[in-house]
Design a protein around this motif. Structure first.
Motif, PDB file in Angstrom:
ATOM      1  N   VAL A 100       0.844  -1.190   0.000  1.00 66.88           N
ATOM      2  CA  VAL A 100       0.000   0.000   0.000  1.00 66.88           C
ATOM      3  C   VAL A 100       0.886   1.250   0.000  1.00 66.88           C
ATOM      4  O   VAL A 100       1.814   1.359   0.804  1.00 66.88           O
ATOM      5  CB  VAL A 100      -0.940   0.011   1.228  1.00 66.88           C
ATOM      6  CG1 VAL A 100      -1.759   1.288   1.284  1.00 66.88           C
ATOM      7  CG2 VAL A 100      -1.840  -1.216   1.216  1.00 66.88           C
ATOM      8  N   ASP A 101       0.590   2.182  -0.918  1.00 64.61           N
ATOM      9  CA  ASP A 101       1.345   3.443  -0.977  1.00 64.61           C
ATOM     10  C   ASP A 101       1.123   4.244   0.303  1.00 64.61           C
ATOM     11  O   ASP A 101      -0.014   4.436   0.724  1.00 64.61           O
ATOM     12  CB  ASP A 101       0.889   4.294  -2.159  1.00 64.61           C
ATOM     13  CG  ASP A 101       1.223   3.662  -3.501  1.00 64.61           C
ATOM     14  OD1 ASP A 101       1.869   2.609  -3.526  1.00 64.61           O
ATOM     15  OD2 ASP A 101       0.820   4.236  -4.528  1.00 64.61           O
ATOM     16  N   VAL A 102       2.222   4.724   0.895  1.00 60.09           N
ATOM     17  CA  VAL A 102       2.150   5.506   2.123  1.00 60.09           C
ATOM     18  C   VAL A 102       2.425   6.988   1.834  1.00 60.09           C
ATOM     19  O   VAL A 102       1.709   7.864   2.293  1.00 60.09           O
ATOM     20  CB  VAL A 102       3.140   4.978   3.176  1.00 60.09           C
ATOM     21  CG1 VAL A 102       3.090   5.801   4.443  1.00 60.09           C
ATOM     22  CG2 VAL A 102       2.871   3.512   3.479  1.00 60.09           C
ATOM     23  N   ARG A 103       3.477   7.253   1.083  1.00 59.07           N
ATOM     24  CA  ARG A 103       3.866   8.625   0.754  1.00 59.07           C
ATOM     25  C   ARG A 103       4.865   8.559  -0.400  1.00 59.07           C
ATOM     26  O   ARG A 103       5.425   7.504  -0.688  1.00 59.07           O
ATOM     27  CB  ARG A 103       4.478   9.336   1.967  1.00 59.07           C
ATOM     28  CG  ARG A 103       5.767   8.721   2.450  1.00 59.07           C
ATOM     29  CD  ARG A 103       6.246   9.263   3.803  1.00 59.07           C
ATOM     30  NE  ARG A 103       7.277   8.414   4.355  1.00 59.07           N
ATOM     31  CZ  ARG A 103       7.077   7.269   4.993  1.00 59.07           C
ATOM     32  NH1 ARG A 103       5.857   6.826   5.187  1.00 59.07           N
ATOM     33  NH2 ARG A 103       8.084   6.554   5.453  1.00 59.07           N
ATOM     34  N   SER A 104       5.068   9.713  -1.025  1.00 58.18           N
ATOM     35  CA  SER A 104       6.065   9.760  -2.091  1.00 58.18           C
ATOM     36  C   SER A 104       6.602  11.167  -2.226  1.00 58.18           C
ATOM     37  O   SER A 104       6.003  12.131  -1.737  1.00 58.18           O
ATOM     38  CB  SER A 104       5.468   9.300  -3.426  1.00 58.18           C
ATOM     39  OG  SER A 104       4.541  10.239  -3.906  1.00 58.18           O
ATOM     40  N   LEU A 105       7.756  11.254  -2.864  1.00 56.56           N
ATOM     41  CA  LEU A 105       8.330  12.550  -3.190  1.00 56.56           C
ATOM     42  C   LEU A 105       9.152  12.411  -4.450  1.00 56.56           C
ATOM     43  O   LEU A 105       9.615  11.329  -4.796  1.00 56.56           O
ATOM     44  CB  LEU A 105       9.164  13.119  -2.042  1.00 56.56           C
ATOM     45  CG  LEU A 105      10.405  12.363  -1.563  1.00 56.56           C
ATOM     46  CD1 LEU A 105      11.626  12.733  -2.376  1.00 56.56           C
ATOM     47  CD2 LEU A 105      10.656  12.691  -0.108  1.00 56.56           C
ATOM     48  N   ASP A 106       9.278  13.533  -5.148  1.00 64.28           N
ATOM     49  CA  ASP A 106      10.064  13.586  -6.376  1.00 64.28           C
ATOM     50  C   ASP A 106      11.321  14.412  -6.124  1.00 64.28           C
ATOM     51  O   ASP A 106      11.295  15.373  -5.367  1.00 64.28           O
ATOM     52  CB  ASP A 106       9.259  14.249  -7.502  1.00 64.28           C
ATOM     53  CG  ASP A 106       8.001  13.480  -7.845  1.00 64.28           C
ATOM     54  OD1 ASP A 106       8.051  12.245  -7.868  1.00 64.28           O
ATOM     55  OD2 ASP A 106       6.961  14.124  -8.097  1.00 64.28           O
ATOM     56  N   ASN A 107      12.394  14.001  -6.765  1.00 65.81           N
ATOM     57  CA  ASN A 107      13.668  14.730  -6.749  1.00 65.81           C
ATOM     58  C   ASN A 107      14.181  14.827  -8.171  1.00 65.81           C
ATOM     59  O   ASN A 107      13.735  14.107  -9.053  1.00 65.81           O
ATOM     60  CB  ASN A 107      14.737  13.984  -5.949  1.00 65.81           C
ATOM     61  CG  ASN A 107      14.636  14.081  -4.454  1.00 65.81           C
ATOM     62  OD1 ASN A 107      15.336  13.360  -3.773  1.00 65.81           O
ATOM     63  ND2 ASN A 107      13.798  14.923  -3.908  1.00 65.81           N
ATOM     64  N   ARG A 108      15.169  15.692  -8.321  1.00 70.38           N
ATOM     65  CA  ARG A 108      15.979  15.711  -9.537  1.00 70.38           C
ATOM     66  C   ARG A 108      17.311  15.093  -9.136  1.00 70.38           C
ATOM     67  O   ARG A 108      17.817  15.358  -8.046  1.00 70.38           O
ATOM     68  CB  ARG A 108      16.176  17.139 -10.025  1.00 70.38           C
ATOM     69  CG  ARG A 108      14.850  17.852 -10.272  1.00 70.38           C
ATOM     70  CD  ARG A 108      15.015  19.305 -10.573  1.00 70.38           C
ATOM     71  NE  ARG A 108      15.547  20.039  -9.424  1.00 70.38           N
ATOM     72  CZ  ARG A 108      15.528  21.360  -9.315  1.00 70.38           C
ATOM     73  NH1 ARG A 108      15.013  22.096 -10.274  1.00 70.38           N
ATOM     74  NH2 ARG A 108      16.034  21.956  -8.261  1.00 70.38           N
ATOM     75  N   LEU A 109      17.858  14.255  -9.989  1.00 71.75           N
ATOM     76  CA  LEU A 109      19.109  13.580  -9.666  1.00 71.75           C
ATOM     77  C   LEU A 109      20.074  13.716 -10.832  1.00 71.75           C
ATOM     78  O   LEU A 109      19.698  13.496 -11.984  1.00 71.75           O
ATOM     79  CB  LEU A 109      18.850  12.100  -9.375  1.00 71.75           C
ATOM     80  CG  LEU A 109      20.051  11.271  -8.939  1.00 71.75           C
ATOM     81  CD1 LEU A 109      19.634  10.272  -7.868  1.00 71.75           C
ATOM     82  CD2 LEU A 109      20.687  10.547 -10.099  1.00 71.75           C
ATOM     83  N   THR A 110      21.296  14.102 -10.507  1.00 72.64           N
ATOM     84  CA  THR A 110      22.382  14.128 -11.479  1.00 72.64           C
ATOM     85  C   THR A 110      23.511  13.276 -10.904  1.00 72.64           C
ATOM     86  O   THR A 110      23.834  13.395  -9.723  1.00 72.64           O
ATOM     87  CB  THR A 110      22.891  15.563 -11.720  1.00 72.64           C
ATOM     88  OG1 THR A 110      21.798  16.358 -12.184  1.00 72.64           O
ATOM     89  CG2 THR A 110      24.011  15.583 -12.742  1.00 72.64           C
ATOM     90  N   ALA A 111      24.067  12.416 -11.739  1.00 72.48           N
ATOM     91  CA  ALA A 111      25.175  11.572 -11.300  1.00 72.48           C
ATOM     92  C   ALA A 111      26.283  11.605 -12.340  1.00 72.48           C
ATOM     93  O   ALA A 111      26.025  11.640 -13.544  1.00 72.48           O
ATOM     94  CB  ALA A 111      24.702  10.135 -11.073  1.00 72.48           C
ATOM     95  N   ILE A 112      27.498  11.589 -11.835  1.00 69.29           N
ATOM     96  CA  ILE A 112      28.680  11.475 -12.685  1.00 69.29           C
ATOM     97  C   ILE A 112      29.272  10.101 -12.406  1.00 69.29           C
ATOM     98  O   ILE A 112      29.440   9.704 -11.246  1.00 69.29           O
ATOM     99  CB  ILE A 112      29.701  12.585 -12.387  1.00 69.29           C
ATOM    100  CG1 ILE A 112      29.052  13.954 -12.649  1.00 69.29           C
ATOM    101  CG2 ILE A 112      30.965  12.395 -13.225  1.00 69.29           C
ATOM    102  CD1 ILE A 112      29.881  15.127 -12.189  1.00 69.29           C
ATOM    103  N   LEU A 113      29.549   9.377 -13.468  1.00 60.32           N
ATOM    104  CA  LEU A 113      30.031   8.012 -13.345  1.00 60.32           C
ATOM    105  C   LEU A 113      31.344   7.837 -14.089  1.00 60.32           C
ATOM    106  O   LEU A 113      31.618   8.564 -15.052  1.00 60.32           O
ATOM    107  CB  LEU A 113      29.008   7.036 -13.947  1.00 60.32           C
ATOM    108  CG  LEU A 113      27.612   7.049 -13.356  1.00 60.32           C
ATOM    109  CD1 LEU A 113      26.747   8.077 -14.044  1.00 60.32           C
ATOM    110  CD2 LEU A 113      26.982   5.702 -13.491  1.00 60.32           C
TER     111      LEU A 113
END
Length: 142
Positions: A100-113
């Motif tokens: 069951v979904d409880v909560r959510s949030l959105d982010n922006r993500l940048t990664a260097i690999l």
């Protein structure tokens, strides 16, 4: 910006799986020993794998019986022979043991690999969410 190659998409899939399983070792294995992370929560930066491991252990431990479903949306990037940059929108959704979904949030993500063996390791990660200019509150949903 271009499409990402299979090893980088695999790293994103491995990230999702490790977070959902709360598998600390698998999660940390995605990162370089000298990783530097600018995370949204709690600290200006995490420097080195041990610092990041401690953060992840606290995060996973705080979930109790909940799990986190990670969804990357519109991942894009630039891939060169010895460096890749990935940027994506990411949703973190907490679910109960029953799904069951409880909560959510959105982010922006940048990664260097950078390449490591037959895959890639994250050497830098930066997450953010914009601020509402009128209220100065963080906007957690796209």
């Amino acid at each position: 910006m271009g499409k990402l190659d299979k090893p980088i998409l695999q790293l994103l899939d491995d990230y999702k799986a490790a977070v959902f399983a709360k598998d600390l070792d698998s999660f940390i294995a995605l990162y370089d020993e000298d990783v530097r992370v600018f995370d949204m929560w709690g600290a200006w930066s995490y420097n080195g794998i041990e610092s990041w491991r401690q953060m992840a252990a606290r995060w996973f431990g705080s979930l109790g019986t909940e799990r986190v479903v990670v969804d990357f949306s519109d991942p894009q990037g630039i891939v060169a022979e010895d460096l890749a940059v990935v940027h994506t929108f990411v949703t973190y959704k907490a679910v109960t043991a029953d799904g069951v979904d409880v909560r959510s949030l959105d982010n922006r993500l940048t990664a260097i690999l950078r390449p490591h063996g037959d895959g890639w390791k994250i050497v830098h990660e930066h997450t953010s969410s914009p601020l509402d200019v009128e209220t100065a509150k963080v906007m957690f949903n796209r």
